[in-house]
Design a protein around this motif. Structure first.
Motif, PDB file in Angstrom:
ATOM      1  N   UNK A 126       0.822  -1.202   0.000  1.00 24.54           N
ATOM      2  CA  UNK A 126       0.000   0.000   0.000  1.00 24.54           C
ATOM      3  C   UNK A 126       0.859   1.257   0.000  1.00 24.54           C
ATOM      4  N   UNK A 127       0.345   2.336  -0.577  1.00 24.19           N
ATOM      5  CA  UNK A 127      -0.815   2.381  -1.459  1.00 24.19           C
ATOM      6  C   UNK A 127      -0.508   1.668  -2.774  1.00 24.19           C
ATOM      7  N   UNK A 128      -1.541   1.168  -3.452  1.00 32.43           N
ATOM      8  CA  UNK A 128      -1.308   0.371  -4.658  1.00 32.43           C
ATOM      9  C   UNK A 128      -0.492   1.089  -5.725  1.00 32.43           C
ATOM     10  N   UNK A 129      -0.605   2.404  -5.780  1.00 34.77           N
ATOM     11  CA  UNK A 129       0.127   3.153  -6.799  1.00 34.77           C
ATOM     12  C   UNK A 129       1.595   3.351  -6.441  1.00 34.77           C
ATOM     13  N   UNK A 130       1.953   3.128  -5.173  1.00 31.21           N
ATOM     14  CA  UNK A 130       3.344   3.320  -4.747  1.00 31.21           C
ATOM     15  C   UNK A 130       3.666   2.445  -3.542  1.00 31.21           C
ATOM     16  N   UNK A 131       3.600   1.110  -3.696  1.00 34.22           N
ATOM     17  CA  UNK A 131       3.898   0.242  -2.555  1.00 34.22           C
ATOM     18  C   UNK A 131       5.304   0.490  -2.029  1.00 34.22           C
ATOM     19  N   UNK A 132       5.436   0.449  -0.712  1.00 32.71           N
ATOM     20  CA  UNK A 132       6.741   0.659  -0.097  1.00 32.71           C
ATOM     21  C   UNK A 132       7.118   2.108   0.065  1.00 32.71           C
TER      22      UNK A 132
END
Length: 181
Positions: A126-132
Motif C-alpha cells: 500500500x498504497x497500490x500506486x506506490x507500494x513501499x
C-alpha cells in the motif's frame, strides 16, 4: 492421446527456451549462468521485509492513531472509504468480534489474527500506486489508526515494534489447524 501431445508440446517449449537461453546467457566454465548483477547488502535490505507475528523484523519507528488519521485520509480512503468502511476496496473496519455464520466480515478487527500482519501487508502493498513508499513512522501511524477504528487500541496509544507485537487481536485463536494437514 491428449496427454502425450501435451507432454510433447511442453518438451518442445522447454527445449526452445533452453536454446534461446544458451544464445543469450554466457555460462562460465563451471556451468553456472551469469545472470544480472550481484545485489549489494543495501539492495537486499530493501527487499528483506519479513515480519513475523511476534514482531521480529519490525523496523524502528512510532505512530499514533491521531497521526495516522490524516495519512489514511490522504493515502487510503479513496479506495477503502471514509473511516475504512469500504469503497472500491475491502472494508478494513468492523466490529471486533471473530467471524461466525452471521458475521463473515474479513475486516481487520474481526478477522486478522496478528496486528503485525497489518503493518507487514501495508508496507508491502500500500498504497497500490506506490507500494513501499510509506515511512516506518507513517506505517505505525496508519496501523494505529486502523486498530483504533476497529476498537483495539486507543487513539493515543503509541505503536512501536515492541508495542505492536504485544497487541492481542480478537481473532488471535480463530485459525486452527485441522489434524492431518
Amino acid at each position: 492421446m491428449f496427454m502425450r501431445e501435451f507432454l510433447l508440446l511442453v518438451l518442445v517449449l522447454c527445449a526452445g527456451g533452453a536454446a534461446l537461453a544458451g544464445d543469450v546467457v554466457k555460462a562460465p566454465k563451471l556451468g553456472m549462468p551469469q545472470l544480472g548483477t550481484p545485489m549489494s547488502a543495501e539492495d537486499i535490505a530493501k527487499w528483506d521485509l519479513t515480519i513475523f507475528p511476534d514482531g521480529r523484523g519490525l523496523p524502528p519507528g512510532r505512530g499514533t492513531a491521531v497521526e495516522g488519521k490524516a495519512i489514511f485520509e490522504s493515502q487510503c480512503a479513496s479506495c477503502h472509504g471514509e473511516g475504512g468502511r469500504g469503497a472500491t476496496a475491502e472494508e478494513l473496519v468492523g466490529e471486533p468480534k471473530p467471524p461466525h455464520k452471521d458475521n463473515m466480515s474479513k475486516a481487520i478487527g474481526p478477522y486478522w489474527p496478528y496486528a503485525t500482519t497489518l503493518f507487514d501487508f501495508t508496507r508491502r502493498s500500500m498504497p497500490p500506486s506506490a507500494p513501499g513508499s510509506l515511512s516506518a513512522d507513517q506505517l505505525y501511524a496508519v496501523t494505529a489508526y486502523l486498530l483504533h477504528a476497529n476498537g483495539i487500541v486507543s487513539e493515543k496509544d503509541e505503536l512501536t515494534a515492541a508495542t505492536l507485537a504485544k497487541i492481542k487481536m480478537p481473532n488471535r485463536d480463530g485459525f486452527q489447524r485441522v489434524d492431518g494437514e
